[in-house]
Design a protein around this motif. Structure first.
Motif, short mmCIF file in Angstrom:
data_model
loop_
_atom_site.label_atom_id
_atom_site.label_comp_id
_atom_site.label_asym_id
_atom_site.label_seq_id
_atom_site.Cartn_x
_atom_site.Cartn_y
_atom_site.Cartn_z
N HIS A 98 0.87 -1.18 0.00
CA HIS A 98 0.00 0.00 0.00
C HIS A 98 0.91 1.23 0.00
N ALA A 99 0.98 1.92 -1.12
CA ALA A 99 1.82 3.11 -1.24
C ALA A 99 0.96 4.35 -1.00
N PHE A 100 1.22 5.04 0.11
CA PHE A 100 0.44 6.21 0.52
C PHE A 100 1.18 7.50 0.20
N THR A 101 0.44 8.50 -0.26
CA THR A 101 0.94 9.87 -0.38
C THR A 101 0.02 10.74 0.46
N LEU A 102 0.61 11.60 1.29
CA LEU A 102 -0.14 12.44 2.22
C LEU A 102 0.01 13.92 1.86
N ASP A 103 -0.99 14.73 2.26
CA ASP A 103 -0.87 16.17 2.08
C ASP A 103 -0.22 16.80 3.31
N ASP A 104 -0.14 18.12 3.35
CA ASP A 104 0.49 18.82 4.47
C ASP A 104 -0.19 18.55 5.81
N ASP A 105 -1.50 18.25 5.77
CA ASP A 105 -2.25 17.97 7.00
C ASP A 105 -2.29 16.49 7.35
N GLY A 106 -1.58 15.67 6.58
CA GLY A 106 -1.53 14.25 6.87
C GLY A 106 -2.67 13.44 6.31
N ARG A 107 -3.55 14.06 5.52
CA ARG A 107 -4.63 13.30 4.87
C ARG A 107 -4.09 12.57 3.66
N ILE A 108 -4.74 11.47 3.31
CA ILE A 108 -4.30 10.65 2.19
C ILE A 108 -4.76 11.29 0.88
#
Length: 117
Positions: A98-108
């Motif tokens: 599972h490759a996750f990318t997050l935004d500045d607020d830690g949301r996926i």
């Protein structure tokens, strides 16, 4: 330690994995940004409504258990979590990355799920 076995994961990744394992679609969906993209099983799901529909389907399509294998941080925004699934799906056992990318607020913002190896 969280049920997913990785206490150092970013909170939204940990929450998503725990909620998905419990078939808690609303909690899992809330971990994603509105314009999130999920790629799984050769299909791309764009936007929170499509992600929610994907979560609904994957939570009920098969019965399975997950075993955490690895969690690798690539940087603050990119993590790869590998889990073993055992269940009543074709083949019965699979290791998935599972490759996750997050935004500045830690949301996926992005999640790509693919078999290992």
């Amino acid at each position: 330690m969280s049920p997913n076995g990785f206490p150092d994961l970013p909170v939204r990744v940990r929450t998503y994995l725990d909620a998905h394992a419990r078939h808690d679609v609303p909690t899992a969906a809330d971990c994603f940004v509105p314009a999130a993209v999920v790629v799984d099983d050769g299909r791309t799901h764009r936007g929170r409504d499509a992600v929610r529909a994907w979560l609904d389907r994957t939570s009920t399509e098969y019965t399975y258990t997950t075993t955490p294998l690895t969690a690798v941080p690539h940087d603050d925004r990119h993590w790869t979590v590998t889990q073993r699934l055992d269940g009543d799906f074709p083949g019965g056992t699979v290791d998935l990355a599972h490759a996750f990318t997050l935004d500045d607020d830690g949301r996926i913002t992005e999640l790509t799920i693919a078999p290992c190896g």
